[in-house]
Scaffold this motif. Structure first.
Motif, PDB file in Angstrom:
ATOM      1  N   ILE A   6      54.721 -47.697  21.894  1.00 44.86           N
ATOM      2  CA  ILE A   6      55.217 -46.946  20.733  1.00 44.86           C
ATOM      3  C   ILE A   6      54.747 -45.484  20.813  1.00 44.86           C
ATOM      4  O   ILE A   6      53.540 -45.199  20.826  1.00 44.86           O
ATOM      5  CB  ILE A   6      54.734 -47.624  19.418  1.00 44.86           C
ATOM      6  CG1 ILE A   6      55.382 -49.006  19.316  1.00 44.86           C
ATOM      7  CG2 ILE A   6      55.035 -46.765  18.205  1.00 44.86           C
ATOM      8  CD1 ILE A   6      54.949 -49.825  18.110  1.00 44.86           C
ATOM      9  N   PRO A   7      55.671 -44.535  20.883  1.00 40.74           N
ATOM     10  CA  PRO A   7      55.289 -43.133  21.089  1.00 40.74           C
ATOM     11  C   PRO A   7      54.358 -42.574  20.003  1.00 40.74           C
ATOM     12  O   PRO A   7      53.444 -41.808  20.312  1.00 40.74           O
ATOM     13  CB  PRO A   7      56.637 -42.397  21.098  1.00 40.74           C
ATOM     14  CG  PRO A   7      57.633 -43.450  21.484  1.00 40.74           C
ATOM     15  CD  PRO A   7      57.135 -44.728  20.930  1.00 40.74           C
ATOM     16  N   ALA A 132      47.683 -37.608   5.933  1.00 41.74           N
ATOM     17  CA  ALA A 132      48.805 -37.426   6.860  1.00 41.74           C
ATOM     18  C   ALA A 132      49.677 -38.674   6.770  1.00 41.74           C
ATOM     19  O   ALA A 132      49.324 -39.725   7.304  1.00 41.74           O
ATOM     20  CB  ALA A 132      48.279 -37.229   8.275  1.00 41.74           C
ATOM     21  N   ASN A 133      50.771 -38.562   6.043  1.00 42.68           N
ATOM     22  CA  ASN A 133      51.694 -39.697   5.905  1.00 42.68           C
ATOM     23  C   ASN A 133      52.753 -39.553   6.992  1.00 42.68           C
ATOM     24  O   ASN A 133      53.720 -38.813   6.829  1.00 42.68           O
ATOM     25  CB  ASN A 133      52.342 -39.673   4.520  1.00 42.68           C
ATOM     26  CG  ASN A 133      51.305 -39.885   3.420  1.00 42.68           C
ATOM     27  OD1 ASN A 133      50.508 -40.817   3.481  1.00 42.68           O
ATOM     28  ND2 ASN A 133      51.294 -39.006   2.425  1.00 42.68           N
ATOM     29  N   LEU A 134      52.538 -40.252   8.079  1.00 40.05           N
ATOM     30  CA  LEU A 134      53.407 -40.050   9.242  1.00 40.05           C
ATOM     31  C   LEU A 134      54.718 -40.815   9.075  1.00 40.05           C
ATOM     32  O   LEU A 134      54.800 -41.772   8.298  1.00 40.05           O
ATOM     33  CB  LEU A 134      52.688 -40.514  10.511  1.00 40.05           C
ATOM     34  CG  LEU A 134      51.297 -39.923  10.751  1.00 40.05           C
ATOM     35  CD1 LEU A 134      50.710 -40.437  12.070  1.00 40.05           C
ATOM     36  CD2 LEU A 134      51.338 -38.386  10.768  1.00 40.05           C
ATOM     37  N   THR A 135      55.706 -40.365   9.843  1.00 38.13           N
ATOM     38  CA  THR A 135      56.965 -41.113   9.918  1.00 38.13           C
ATOM     39  C   THR A 135      56.967 -41.879  11.240  1.00 38.13           C
ATOM     40  O   THR A 135      56.105 -41.661  12.098  1.00 38.13           O
ATOM     41  CB  THR A 135      58.160 -40.153   9.825  1.00 38.13           C
ATOM     42  OG1 THR A 135      57.954 -39.118  10.793  1.00 38.13           O
ATOM     43  CG2 THR A 135      58.253 -39.538   8.439  1.00 38.13           C
ATOM     44  N   GLU A 136      57.962 -42.743  11.391  1.00 34.17           N
ATOM     45  CA  GLU A 136      57.879 -43.737  12.467  1.00 34.17           C
ATOM     46  C   GLU A 136      57.958 -43.162  13.889  1.00 34.17           C
ATOM     47  O   GLU A 136      57.316 -43.667  14.804  1.00 34.17           O
ATOM     48  CB  GLU A 136      59.009 -44.740  12.251  1.00 34.17           C
ATOM     49  CG  GLU A 136      58.635 -46.136  12.608  1.00 34.17           C
ATOM     50  CD  GLU A 136      59.825 -47.058  12.394  1.00 34.17           C
ATOM     51  OE1 GLU A 136      60.464 -46.979  11.325  1.00 34.17           O
ATOM     52  OE2 GLU A 136      60.111 -47.829  13.320  1.00 34.17           O
ATOM     53  N   ASN A 137      58.730 -42.119  14.073  1.00 35.35           N
ATOM     54  CA  ASN A 137      58.913 -41.613  15.439  1.00 35.35           C
ATOM     55  C   ASN A 137      57.923 -40.501  15.760  1.00 35.35           C
ATOM     56  O   ASN A 137      57.516 -39.747  14.872  1.00 35.35           O
ATOM     57  CB  ASN A 137      60.339 -41.079  15.601  1.00 35.35           C
ATOM     58  CG  ASN A 137      61.346 -42.200  15.450  1.00 35.35           C
ATOM     59  OD1 ASN A 137      61.111 -43.318  15.906  1.00 35.35           O
ATOM     60  ND2 ASN A 137      62.448 -41.909  14.763  1.00 35.35           N
ATOM     61  N   ILE A 162      45.018 -40.998   7.892  1.00 36.39           N
ATOM     62  CA  ILE A 162      46.265 -40.886   8.658  1.00 36.39           C
ATOM     63  C   ILE A 162      46.968 -42.229   8.537  1.00 36.39           C
ATOM     64  O   ILE A 162      46.414 -43.272   8.910  1.00 36.39           O
ATOM     65  CB  ILE A 162      45.969 -40.559  10.155  1.00 36.39           C
ATOM     66  CG1 ILE A 162      45.225 -39.216  10.254  1.00 36.39           C
ATOM     67  CG2 ILE A 162      47.260 -40.550  10.965  1.00 36.39           C
ATOM     68  CD1 ILE A 162      44.731 -38.887  11.664  1.00 36.39           C
ATOM     69  N   ASN A 163      48.148 -42.218   7.975  1.00 35.26           N
ATOM     70  CA  ASN A 163      48.887 -43.465   7.749  1.00 35.26           C
ATOM     71  C   ASN A 163      50.052 -43.527   8.726  1.00 35.26           C
ATOM     72  O   ASN A 163      50.899 -42.644   8.741  1.00 35.26           O
ATOM     73  CB  ASN A 163      49.393 -43.478   6.297  1.00 35.26           C
ATOM     74  CG  ASN A 163      49.671 -44.873   5.834  1.00 35.26           C
ATOM     75  OD1 ASN A 163      48.769 -45.711   5.797  1.00 35.26           O
ATOM     76  ND2 ASN A 163      50.925 -45.164   5.507  1.00 35.26           N
ATOM     77  N   ALA A 164      50.043 -44.573   9.556  1.00 35.35           N
ATOM     78  CA  ALA A 164      50.986 -44.610  10.677  1.00 35.35           C
ATOM     79  C   ALA A 164      51.881 -45.850  10.627  1.00 35.35           C
ATOM     80  O   ALA A 164      51.409 -46.969  10.869  1.00 35.35           O
ATOM     81  CB  ALA A 164      50.197 -44.591  11.983  1.00 35.35           C
ATOM     82  N   PRO A 165      53.158 -45.659  10.318  1.00 37.67           N
ATOM     83  CA  PRO A 165      54.062 -46.818  10.272  1.00 37.67           C
ATOM     84  C   PRO A 165      54.516 -47.256  11.670  1.00 37.67           C
ATOM     85  O   PRO A 165      54.930 -46.416  12.476  1.00 37.67           O
ATOM     86  CB  PRO A 165      55.249 -46.301   9.453  1.00 37.67           C
ATOM     87  CG  PRO A 165      55.217 -44.825   9.572  1.00 37.67           C
ATOM     88  CD  PRO A 165      53.824 -44.408   9.934  1.00 37.67           C
ATOM     89  N   PHE A 166      54.396 -48.537  11.921  1.00 40.76           N
ATOM     90  CA  PHE A 166      54.859 -49.078  13.209  1.00 40.76           C
ATOM     91  C   PHE A 166      55.803 -50.250  12.953  1.00 40.76           C
ATOM     92  O   PHE A 166      55.540 -51.083  12.084  1.00 40.76           O
ATOM     93  CB  PHE A 166      53.672 -49.600  14.037  1.00 40.76           C
ATOM     94  CG  PHE A 166      52.668 -48.533  14.414  1.00 40.76           C
ATOM     95  CD1 PHE A 166      53.055 -47.397  15.125  1.00 40.76           C
ATOM     96  CD2 PHE A 166      51.322 -48.670  14.078  1.00 40.76           C
ATOM     97  CE1 PHE A 166      52.122 -46.425  15.480  1.00 40.76           C
ATOM     98  CE2 PHE A 166      50.390 -47.703  14.427  1.00 40.76           C
ATOM     99  CZ  PHE A 166      50.792 -46.570  15.129  1.00 40.76           C
ATOM    100  N   GLU A 167      56.850 -50.333  13.762  1.00 39.49           N
ATOM    101  CA  GLU A 167      57.781 -51.468  13.669  1.00 39.49           C
ATOM    102  C   GLU A 167      57.568 -52.357  14.885  1.00 39.49           C
ATOM    103  O   GLU A 167      57.137 -51.897  15.950  1.00 39.49           O
ATOM    104  CB  GLU A 167      59.218 -50.910  13.597  1.00 39.49           C
ATOM    105  CG  GLU A 167      60.288 -51.882  13.192  1.00 39.49           C
ATOM    106  CD  GLU A 167      59.937 -52.740  11.951  1.00 39.49           C
ATOM    107  OE1 GLU A 167      59.107 -53.673  12.073  1.00 39.49           O
ATOM    108  OE2 GLU A 167      60.505 -52.474  10.878  1.00 39.49           O
TER     109      GLU A 167
END
Ligand SMILES: Cc1ncc(C[n+]2csc(CCOP(=O)(O)OP(=O)(O)O)c2C)c(N)n1
Length: 553
Positions: A6-7, A132-137, A162-167
């Motif tokens: 996941i990048p 840091a509310n990150l987006t998925e990509n 840092i909040n990192a969404p992963f699928e």
């Protein structure tokens, strides 16, 4: 090398590496698998596995307390993250850099009935230096957010999220990096005071016969020896230091409560400063706070690169700089003034020390007596971690050798992570580490012992007085079932079985003779970490402490 597929996970790890972050404490979970795989497979990082997130965050806090660099905690989604909050708040108030990286589900999966999912974004808002509310990509925007969070932890010394969404899929790996990250430099501000201001404040200093310097929590070896001498050689300067100030000089008053508790109105009048100068973090002594709130100084200057609390409702100036820089700049503008301020309190200090020793010689086995013995036998050049509650307050009443570095979680004064913090600190430092703690604090944070990193020479000195002894000392205590159950939380547990479960050497002491031999033995075996549990008389402790203050006059 192995990278997570996941990048976004690749970006986070690469930026952490570029920023010189070394210590990563990982709690188990699936959603954070891309981060776990990436950090663990990169030899630049020291990775620690700790299952209980509350303990993991305090362990990280202990590492960051020692290294003074951010430590990272990584967890899965859901309530796992919320267990970081006690250490997060402690980091905020103690100015310790802590980076929380939490895996999350993409925003479209929140509040639709997915498992292990909560509203994670900004969840630490009230105490976070950056969210840091990150987006998925992976993207430049995300890189910038990650940079800003890490830079805030470094520069403003505190916690960030840092909040990192992963699928899914989450466990796939690749052998080539797919991202090229953007790095923002740390932007440190110069912090000098201009000459006009220095002259203006030096005029106040030079005309003041009573200058009180109060030093709160302060990292060891921070203050230049020339500045210590500058204070020590000025007759109009009294320096009061807390145990956690790690600042020593024979002329400094290091036991504030012992000095001021017996004071009459006349003595308080004499002590009331013209100028109060404070630096360092939190102040433990309630009595000095009460005194300064009632006998306010005309001027209160606080020196700190970041914050100034108006603790005594008298703050007149915040010098936004470091104490060394400030005093090195300020000193040439100062001139001596005739004063007996220092002499008066040096004399008081001398008398108090005599009374202190006399009192110790006549009292029976108790918390007070134990502290005297335990502190006197601490190994030279060691690190002392203190639990909250009465532990830190007792410790303030005794001289601690200047070679011993002292730490305590006074940011929020919680009893919830003292052991975990001490273990993290011991891991990050080669010094012999000793934790002194109370029984409730120890039992509360017993999961601290549940990891494989505890140094073999780590020592816990556990004062078991059968409950929260602090509540007996506080005014208003009465021996009722309500008091015993709901305040003191009295109990008959010991650390014996926990020690056995976690492979600690375990010894006990319950009188002066076996305390002495147990303390000697404690520092001679270093094959396994040790707990020395000392049983003191629940009902005698508070009377002995209160009588101490009466007999100081
Ligand atoms: C997380 C948290 N919960 C509750 C408190 C309130 N509290 C302060 S001291 C204390 C009791 C501590 O007892 P112990 O560790 O045995 O130390 P002693 O007072 O006997 O020295 C409690 C519950 C706190 N400081 N932190």
């Amino acid at each position: 090398m192995i990278y997570p597929k996941i990048p976004l996970a690749q970006s986070i790890i690469e930026i952490c590496n570029a920023k010189g972050i070394k210590n990563i404490i990982i709690s188990p979970g699936s959603r954070n698998a891309p981060l776990t795989i990436g950090f663990v497979n990169n030899p630049e990082f020291n990775c620690y596995s700790i299952a209980d997130e509350r303990c993991a965050a305090f362990f990280a806090l202990g590492i960051a307390q020692q290294t003074q660099k951010p430590a990272v905690v990584v967890c899965t989604s859901g309530s796992a993250l919320l267990n970081y909050y006690p250490a997060f708040a402690e980091a905020f108030y103690s100015q310790i850099p802590l980076i929380v990286i939490a895996a999350d589900r993409p925003q479209s999966k929140i509040d639709i009935g997915d498992g292990q999912t909560i509203r994670q974004e900004n969840v630490f808002q009230n105490h976070s230096l950056y969210n840091a509310n990150l987006t998925e990509n992976a993207s430049t925007e995300n890189d910038i957010e990650i940079n800003k969070a890490i830079n805030a932890a470094y520069i403003n010394k505190g916690p960030v999220h840092i909040n990192a969404p992963f699928e899914e899929p989450l466990y796939q790996t690749v052998s080539q990096l797919e991202v090229e990250v953007t790095i923002l430099d740390l932007d440190k501000k110069a912090t000098t005071i201009n000459e006009v201001e220095l002259t203006e404040f030096a005029n106040i200093w030079n005309a003041s016969k009573k200058k009180l310097i109060l030093v709160g929590e302060n990292k060891p070896n921070q203050i230049d020896s020339e500045i210590i001498d500058f204070f020590a050689n000025d007759d109009s300067v009294v320096v009061m230091t807390e145990t956690t100030s790690n600042l020593h000089h024979p002329s400094f008053l290091n036991s504030i409560d012992t000095i001021i508790t017996p004071f009459s109105k006349k003595e308080f009048d004499e002590l009331q400063p013209d100028i109060l100068i404070t630096f360092g973090g939190m102040v433990v002594s309630k009595r000095i706070k009460a005194f300064l709130r009632q006998y306010k100084p005309k001027h209160h200057w606080h020196i700190d690169t970041l914050r100034a609390y108006d603790t005594f409702s008298s703050l007149t100036k915040h010098f936004v700089t470091d104490p060394n820089l400030f005093f090195n700049q300020f000193r040439p503008f100062t001139s001596p003034i005739q004063s007996d301020y220092k002499a008066i309190f040096e004399k008081v200090n001398f008398l108090r020390k005599l009374k202190h020793d006399q009192y110790l010689n006549k009292i029976s086995f108790s918390d007070f007596k134990v502290f005297d013995k335990v502190i006197a036998t601490l190994p030279e050049d060691s690190m002392l971690q203190l639990g909250n509650s009465s532990t830190i307050r007792y410790a303030q009443l005794f001289d601690i050798a200047s070679s011993i570095q002292v730490f305590c979680n006074r940011g929020t004064s919680g009893i919830d992570g003292c052991t975990s913090t001490a273990i993290g600190a011991a891991v990050a430092n080669d010094k012999q580490t000793v934790l002194i703690t109370g029984d409730i604090s120890f039992l509360y944070d017993s999961n601290a012992l549940w990891n494989q990193y505890i140094p073999k020479n780590f020592k816990i000195i556990l004062l078991n007085n059968g409950g929260g002894g602090i509540f007996r000392i506080l005014p208003g205590h009465a021996e009722t079932p309500v008091f015993n159950t709901f305040f003191e939380t009295s109990h008959c547990h010991t650390a014996e079985h926990l020690a056995k479960m976690y492979g600690f050497n375990y010894t006990i002491a319950s009188n002066e003779a076996n305390l002495e031999s147990s303390l000697k033995a404690l520092y001679t075996q270093n094959d396994t970490p040790s707990i020395l549990e000392i049983f003191t008389p629940t009902r005698a402790n508070d009377a002995i402490l209160l009588q101490y203050f009466r007999e100081l006059e």
